[in-house]
Scaffold this motif. Structure first.
Motif, PDB file in Angstrom:
ATOM      1  N   TYR A 142       5.144   2.574   4.549  1.00 62.32           N
ATOM      2  CA  TYR A 142       3.968   2.858   3.751  1.00 62.32           C
ATOM      3  C   TYR A 142       2.938   1.862   3.846  1.00 62.32           C
ATOM      4  N   LEU A 143       2.994   0.441   4.049  1.00 64.61           N
ATOM      5  CA  LEU A 143       2.178  -0.326   4.269  1.00 64.61           C
ATOM      6  C   LEU A 143       2.759  -1.522   4.832  1.00 64.61           C
ATOM      7  N   TYR A 144       1.624  -2.669   5.533  1.00 64.79           N
ATOM      8  CA  TYR A 144       2.223  -3.811   6.036  1.00 64.79           C
ATOM      9  C   TYR A 144       2.020  -4.938   4.995  1.00 64.79           C
ATOM     10  N   TYR A 145       2.545  -6.048   5.419  1.00 63.20           N
ATOM     11  CA  TYR A 145       2.417  -7.050   4.431  1.00 63.20           C
ATOM     12  C   TYR A 145       2.632  -8.344   5.343  1.00 63.20           C
ATOM     13  N   CYS A 146       1.981  -9.417   4.823  1.00 64.08           N
ATOM     14  CA  CYS A 146       1.831 -10.871   5.695  1.00 64.08           C
ATOM     15  C   CYS A 146       1.610 -11.964   4.475  1.00 64.08           C
ATOM     16  N   LYS A 147       1.725 -13.008   5.146  1.00 66.33           N
ATOM     17  CA  LYS A 147       1.360 -14.280   4.294  1.00 66.33           C
ATOM     18  C   LYS A 147      -0.268 -14.293   4.667  1.00 66.33           C
ATOM     19  N   VAL A 148      -0.888 -15.250   3.664  1.00 64.67           N
ATOM     20  CA  VAL A 148      -2.197 -15.179   3.935  1.00 64.67           C
ATOM     21  C   VAL A 148      -2.705 -16.012   5.237  1.00 64.67           C
ATOM     22  N   THR A 149      -1.922 -16.706   5.507  1.00 66.66           N
ATOM     23  CA  THR A 149      -2.229 -17.468   6.939  1.00 66.66           C
ATOM     24  C   THR A 149      -2.213 -16.651   8.139  1.00 66.66           C
ATOM     25  N   ASP A 150      -1.537 -15.260   7.969  1.00 66.93           N
ATOM     26  CA  ASP A 150      -1.391 -14.362   9.014  1.00 66.93           C
ATOM     27  C   ASP A 150      -2.550 -13.191   8.923  1.00 66.93           C
ATOM     28  N   VAL A 151      -3.309 -13.247   7.888  1.00 61.89           N
ATOM     29  CA  VAL A 151      -4.524 -12.019   7.810  1.00 61.89           C
ATOM     30  C   VAL A 151      -4.920 -11.625   9.093  1.00 61.89           C
ATOM     31  N   ASP A 152      -5.665 -12.954   9.694  1.00 64.76           N
ATOM     32  CA  ASP A 152      -6.298 -12.507  10.900  1.00 64.76           C
ATOM     33  C   ASP A 152      -5.792 -11.942  11.936  1.00 64.76           C
ATOM     34  N   ALA A 153      -4.617 -12.409  12.147  1.00 55.26           N
ATOM     35  CA  ALA A 153      -3.852 -12.034  13.433  1.00 55.26           C
ATOM     36  C   ALA A 153      -3.290 -10.523  13.014  1.00 55.26           C
ATOM     37  N   GLN A 154      -3.020 -10.380  11.726  1.00 57.54           N
ATOM     38  CA  GLN A 154      -2.506  -8.825  11.446  1.00 57.54           C
ATOM     39  C   GLN A 154      -3.662  -7.907  11.691  1.00 57.54           C
ATOM     40  N   LEU A 155      -4.835  -8.477  11.026  1.00 52.88           N
ATOM     41  CA  LEU A 155      -5.996  -7.514  11.279  1.00 52.88           C
ATOM     42  C   LEU A 155      -6.415  -7.077  12.661  1.00 52.88           C
ATOM     43  N   ALA A 156      -5.967  -8.022  13.558  1.00 52.78           N
ATOM     44  CA  ALA A 156      -6.299  -7.990  15.115  1.00 52.78           C
ATOM     45  C   ALA A 156      -5.406  -6.925  15.878  1.00 52.78           C
ATOM     46  N   THR A 157      -4.210  -7.071  15.250  1.00 48.61           N
ATOM     47  CA  THR A 157      -3.171  -6.322  16.081  1.00 48.61           C
ATOM     48  C   THR A 157      -2.452  -5.159  15.367  1.00 48.61           C
ATOM     49  N   LEU A 158      -2.294  -4.928  14.086  1.00 58.49           N
ATOM     50  CA  LEU A 158      -1.849  -3.859  13.475  1.00 58.49           C
ATOM     51  C   LEU A 158      -2.273  -2.436  13.947  1.00 58.49           C
ATOM     52  N   ASP A 159      -1.445  -1.494  13.880  1.00 61.71           N
ATOM     53  CA  ASP A 159      -1.732  -0.140  14.252  1.00 61.71           C
ATOM     54  C   ASP A 159      -1.547   0.632  12.725  1.00 61.71           C
ATOM     55  N   PHE A 160      -2.978   0.515  12.071  1.00 59.15           N
ATOM     56  CA  PHE A 160      -2.638   1.214  10.572  1.00 59.15           C
ATOM     57  C   PHE A 160      -2.519   2.691  10.682  1.00 59.15           C
ATOM     58  N   GLU A 161      -2.525   3.367  11.934  1.00 61.64           N
ATOM     59  CA  GLU A 161      -2.420   4.673  11.931  1.00 61.64           C
ATOM     60  C   GLU A 161      -0.928   5.049  11.954  1.00 61.64           C
ATOM     61  N   ALA A 162      -0.115   4.303  12.152  1.00 61.29           N
ATOM     62  CA  ALA A 162       1.282   4.390  12.431  1.00 61.29           C
ATOM     63  C   ALA A 162       1.778   4.413  11.082  1.00 61.29           C
ATOM     64  N   LEU A 163       1.301   3.911  10.034  1.00 60.20           N
ATOM     65  CA  LEU A 163       1.777   4.159   8.634  1.00 60.20           C
ATOM     66  C   LEU A 163       1.766   5.625   8.075  1.00 60.20           C
ATOM     67  N   LYS A 164       2.755   5.970   7.316  1.00 61.16           N
ATOM     68  CA  LYS A 164       3.125   7.166   6.885  1.00 61.16           C
ATOM     69  C   LYS A 164       2.417   7.362   5.406  1.00 61.16           C
ATOM     70  N   PRO A 165       1.840   8.486   5.225  1.00 57.28           N
ATOM     71  CA  PRO A 165       1.161   8.648   3.876  1.00 57.28           C
ATOM     72  C   PRO A 165       2.419   8.590   2.671  1.00 57.28           C
ATOM     73  N   TYR A 166       1.998   8.254   1.688  1.00 60.47           N
ATOM     74  CA  TYR A 166       2.817   8.206   0.273  1.00 60.47           C
ATOM     75  C   TYR A 166       2.585   9.581  -0.054  1.00 60.47           C
ATOM     76  N   GLU A 167       3.875  10.374  -0.422  1.00 57.68           N
ATOM     77  CA  GLU A 167       3.794  11.871  -1.109  1.00 57.68           C
ATOM     78  C   GLU A 167       3.921  11.502  -2.612  1.00 57.68           C
ATOM     79  N   THR A 168       2.930  11.896  -3.414  1.00 54.58           N
ATOM     80  CA  THR A 168       3.091  11.507  -4.789  1.00 54.58           C
ATOM     81  C   THR A 168       3.904  12.618  -5.445  1.00 54.58           C
ATOM     82  N   LYS A 169       5.059  12.540  -5.179  1.00 50.43           N
ATOM     83  CA  LYS A 169       6.130  13.540  -5.733  1.00 50.43           C
ATOM     84  C   LYS A 169       6.753  12.691  -7.027  1.00 50.43           C
ATOM     85  N   PRO A 170       7.368  13.223  -8.107  1.00 51.36           N
ATOM     86  CA  PRO A 170       8.070  12.734  -9.102  1.00 51.36           C
ATOM     87  C   PRO A 170       9.294  11.902  -8.582  1.00 51.36           C
TER      88      PRO A 170
END
Length: 186
Positions: A142-170
């Protein structure tokens, strides 16, 4: 062929556009996240992803100075809007990416609005349950996570399109609440 490779690369790069990025720390003080977002590597990564607007909800953290804002606009072409607290529904809805601390409220905002998210662990907190929550949501893609020291590297490389949408079901909400309760009982 070379032409096909160029077309594929162009299509991939097109998907990476993050015109508006929203950074939130909620009610916490997370100076490291705010300052990391304004570093040259992070700003370069945002610029490469075609970011033109960065909205920063800094809460109790130190905001960017007027000079920093001017330099970012001049050097990277990114407009900065920042505030400590206000209703953030519109900021969330208009964001192409949400970068935030791993608080349960921020995670739910990302999930319920079906936005790509990069959760940044604040490892200076005592009894930090943020890592467990972020790991669980990342394991479910559903999302990515990282430490604060890795934010720049993650922004440069992650494929945000690969995340799946969360279905708001009960049942999904119940699962989320159960996970929060389980984390809090440890």
């Amino acid at each position: 062929t070379t032409r096909n490779s160029c077309v594929l690369l162009f299509n991939y790069l097109q998907k990476m556009h993050l015109n508006t990025v929203y950074i939130t720390v909620g009610t916490t003080k997370f100076d490291a996240l705010i300052s990391t977002a304004s570093t040259e590597p992070a700003l370069k990564a945002l610029q490469n992803r075609k970011c033109t607007k960065l909205v920063i909800q800094h809460g109790n953290s130190q905001p960017l100075t007027d000079d920093e804002i001017q330099l970012i606009r001049k050097n990277y072409g990114i407009q900065i809007e920042q505030y400590n607290f206000r209703p953030n529904t519109e900021d969330i809805k208009s964001a192409d990416l949400i970068i935030g601390h791993a608080g349960a409220g921020t995670c739910m905002d990302i999930l319920n609005n079906q936005k790509p998210g990069l959760i940044v662990i604040n490892d200076t907190l005592m009894d930090n349950h943020q890592l467990e929550l972020a790991k669980q949501l990342a394991a479910e893609n559903y999302l990515y996570y990282c430490k604060v020291t890795d934010v720049d590297a993650q922004l440069a490389t992650l494929d945000f399109e690969a995340l799946k949408p969360y279905e708001t079901k009960p049942e999904n909400l119940s699962k989320f609440v159960s996970a929060i309760n389980q984390l809090m009982s440890h």
